[in-house]
Design a protein around this motif. Structure first.
Motif, PDB file in Angstrom:
ATOM      1  N   ALA A  27      -7.973  -1.963  12.240  1.00 50.07           N
ATOM      2  CA  ALA A  27      -7.868  -0.504  12.226  1.00 50.07           C
ATOM      3  C   ALA A  27      -8.447   0.067  10.938  1.00 50.07           C
ATOM      4  O   ALA A  27      -9.189   1.055  10.970  1.00 50.07           O
ATOM      5  CB  ALA A  27      -6.405  -0.080  12.384  1.00 50.07           C
ATOM      6  N   LEU A  28      -8.145  -0.547   9.822  1.00 49.62           N
ATOM      7  CA  LEU A  28      -8.674  -0.068   8.541  1.00 49.62           C
ATOM      8  C   LEU A  28     -10.195  -0.169   8.480  1.00 49.62           C
ATOM      9  O   LEU A  28     -10.859   0.645   7.837  1.00 49.62           O
ATOM     10  CB  LEU A  28      -8.054  -0.844   7.383  1.00 49.62           C
ATOM     11  N   ALA A  29     -10.753  -1.165   9.176  1.00 51.42           N
ATOM     12  CA  ALA A  29     -12.202  -1.353   9.196  1.00 51.42           C
ATOM     13  C   ALA A  29     -12.884  -0.463  10.239  1.00 51.42           C
ATOM     14  O   ALA A  29     -14.105  -0.471  10.349  1.00 51.42           O
ATOM     15  CB  ALA A  29     -12.536  -2.818   9.461  1.00 51.42           C
ATOM     16  N   GLY A  30     -12.094   0.284  11.027  1.00 52.36           N
ATOM     17  CA  GLY A  30     -12.666   1.184  12.019  1.00 52.36           C
ATOM     18  C   GLY A  30     -12.882   0.570  13.382  1.00 52.36           C
ATOM     19  O   GLY A  30     -13.571   1.147  14.220  1.00 52.36           O
ATOM     20  N   GLY A  31     -12.290  -0.588  13.627  1.00 45.98           N
ATOM     21  CA  GLY A  31     -12.492  -1.263  14.910  1.00 45.98           C
ATOM     22  C   GLY A  31     -11.354  -1.068  15.881  1.00 45.98           C
ATOM     23  O   GLY A  31     -10.360  -0.409  15.578  1.00 45.98           O
ATOM     24  N   SER A  56       3.812  -3.708  21.928  1.00 45.42           N
ATOM     25  CA  SER A  56       4.732  -2.752  21.305  1.00 45.42           C
ATOM     26  C   SER A  56       4.692  -2.845  19.782  1.00 45.42           C
ATOM     27  O   SER A  56       4.677  -1.823  19.091  1.00 45.42           O
ATOM     28  CB  SER A  56       6.168  -2.972  21.785  1.00 45.42           C
ATOM     29  N   ARG A  57       4.666  -4.062  19.277  1.00 46.93           N
ATOM     30  CA  ARG A  57       4.600  -4.235  17.825  1.00 46.93           C
ATOM     31  C   ARG A  57       3.284  -3.687  17.269  1.00 46.93           C
ATOM     32  O   ARG A  57       3.265  -3.024  16.240  1.00 46.93           O
ATOM     33  CB  ARG A  57       4.778  -5.692  17.438  1.00 46.93           C
ATOM     34  N   ALA A  58       2.180  -3.956  17.952  1.00 43.73           N
ATOM     35  CA  ALA A  58       0.880  -3.449  17.504  1.00 43.73           C
ATOM     36  C   ALA A  58       0.853  -1.921  17.546  1.00 43.73           C
ATOM     37  O   ALA A  58       0.381  -1.268  16.606  1.00 43.73           O
ATOM     38  CB  ALA A  58      -0.239  -4.027  18.360  1.00 43.73           C
ATOM     39  N   VAL A  59       1.374  -1.338  18.617  1.00 40.23           N
ATOM     40  CA  VAL A  59       1.410   0.126  18.738  1.00 40.23           C
ATOM     41  C   VAL A  59       2.262   0.724  17.630  1.00 40.23           C
ATOM     42  O   VAL A  59       1.874   1.720  17.002  1.00 40.23           O
ATOM     43  CB  VAL A  59       1.912   0.547  20.135  1.00 40.23           C
ATOM     44  N   VAL A  67      -2.997   5.997  13.614  1.00 41.39           N
ATOM     45  CA  VAL A  67      -4.143   5.603  14.427  1.00 41.39           C
ATOM     46  C   VAL A  67      -3.904   6.064  15.858  1.00 41.39           C
ATOM     47  O   VAL A  67      -2.806   5.925  16.387  1.00 41.39           O
ATOM     48  CB  VAL A  67      -4.332   4.060  14.390  1.00 41.39           C
ATOM     49  N   ASP A  68      -4.933   6.621  16.494  1.00 43.21           N
ATOM     50  CA  ASP A  68      -4.835   7.047  17.885  1.00 43.21           C
ATOM     51  C   ASP A  68      -4.766   5.826  18.796  1.00 43.21           C
ATOM     52  O   ASP A  68      -5.483   4.845  18.593  1.00 43.21           O
ATOM     53  CB  ASP A  68      -6.034   7.899  18.277  1.00 43.21           C
ATOM     54  N   ILE A  69      -3.935   5.912  19.825  1.00 39.63           N
ATOM     55  CA  ILE A  69      -3.743   4.829  20.771  1.00 39.63           C
ATOM     56  C   ILE A  69      -4.363   5.238  22.101  1.00 39.63           C
ATOM     57  O   ILE A  69      -4.062   6.302  22.632  1.00 39.63           O
ATOM     58  CB  ILE A  69      -2.232   4.545  20.989  1.00 39.63           C
ATOM     59  N   GLY A  87     -14.410   7.450  19.513  1.00 37.60           N
ATOM     60  CA  GLY A  87     -13.422   8.490  19.278  1.00 37.60           C
ATOM     61  C   GLY A  87     -12.827   8.438  17.889  1.00 37.60           C
ATOM     62  O   GLY A  87     -13.368   7.824  16.984  1.00 37.60           O
ATOM     63  N   PRO A  88     -11.689   9.096  17.740  1.00 32.83           N
ATOM     64  CA  PRO A  88     -11.081   9.238  16.411  1.00 32.83           C
ATOM     65  C   PRO A  88     -10.944   7.916  15.695  1.00 32.83           C
ATOM     66  O   PRO A  88     -10.532   6.926  16.256  1.00 32.83           O
ATOM     67  CB  PRO A  88      -9.706   9.840  16.736  1.00 32.83           C
ATOM     68  N   GLN A  89     -11.309   7.898  14.465  1.00 35.98           N
ATOM     69  CA  GLN A  89     -11.223   6.717  13.642  1.00 35.98           C
ATOM     70  C   GLN A  89      -9.899   6.734  12.899  1.00 35.98           C
ATOM     71  O   GLN A  89      -9.280   7.768  12.785  1.00 35.98           O
ATOM     72  CB  GLN A  89     -12.394   6.689  12.662  1.00 35.98           C
ATOM     73  N   PRO A  90      -9.342   5.671  12.404  1.00 39.32           N
ATOM     74  CA  PRO A  90     -10.085   4.454  12.196  1.00 39.32           C
ATOM     75  C   PRO A  90     -10.096   3.498  13.364  1.00 39.32           C
ATOM     76  O   PRO A  90     -10.888   2.568  13.376  1.00 39.32           O
ATOM     77  CB  PRO A  90      -9.378   3.827  11.006  1.00 39.32           C
TER      78      PRO A  90
END
Length: 95
Positions: A27-31, A56-59, A67-69, A87-90
């Motif tokens: 997520a920090l790298a934008g992926g 659930s843990r990742a969300v 971060v947008d899900i 779409g929205p980053q990261p």
């Protein structure tokens, strides 16, 4: 990741106990990220996981990072259409 073209989308994953930390790093790298039992059987040391537990843990982690899900419906639609999601980053994750 600064050297990849602007129109590329990437996903990252890890196996075993590093799976959830890699969610944050991707997520920090934008992926985009993915998690599941095919890569990790445990939620915690000695505690067997389900796919639902891992997602659930990742969300939870990604929401704490603002971060947008992306849910399964929109993700399936985008994949079927062959569209790259920029779409929205990261990052995004299928929940």
């Amino acid at each position: 990741m600064a050297s990849h073209p602007d129109d590329w989308t990437f996903s990252a994953f890890s196996i075993g106990r590093d799976q959830i930390p890699y969610v944050a790093l991707a997520a920090l790298a934008g992926g985009n990220v993915r998690v599941g039992l095919e890569d990790n059987l445990y939620l915690d040391r000695g505690v067997l996981a389900s796919n639902e537990d891992l997602v659930s843990r990742a969300v939870q982690l990604l929401r704490s990072m603002n971060v947008d899900i992306m849910g399964p419906g929109p993700c399936a639609t985008r994949c079927a259409a062959g569209e790259a999601w920029l779409g929205p980053q990261p990052s995004s994750v299928v929940a």
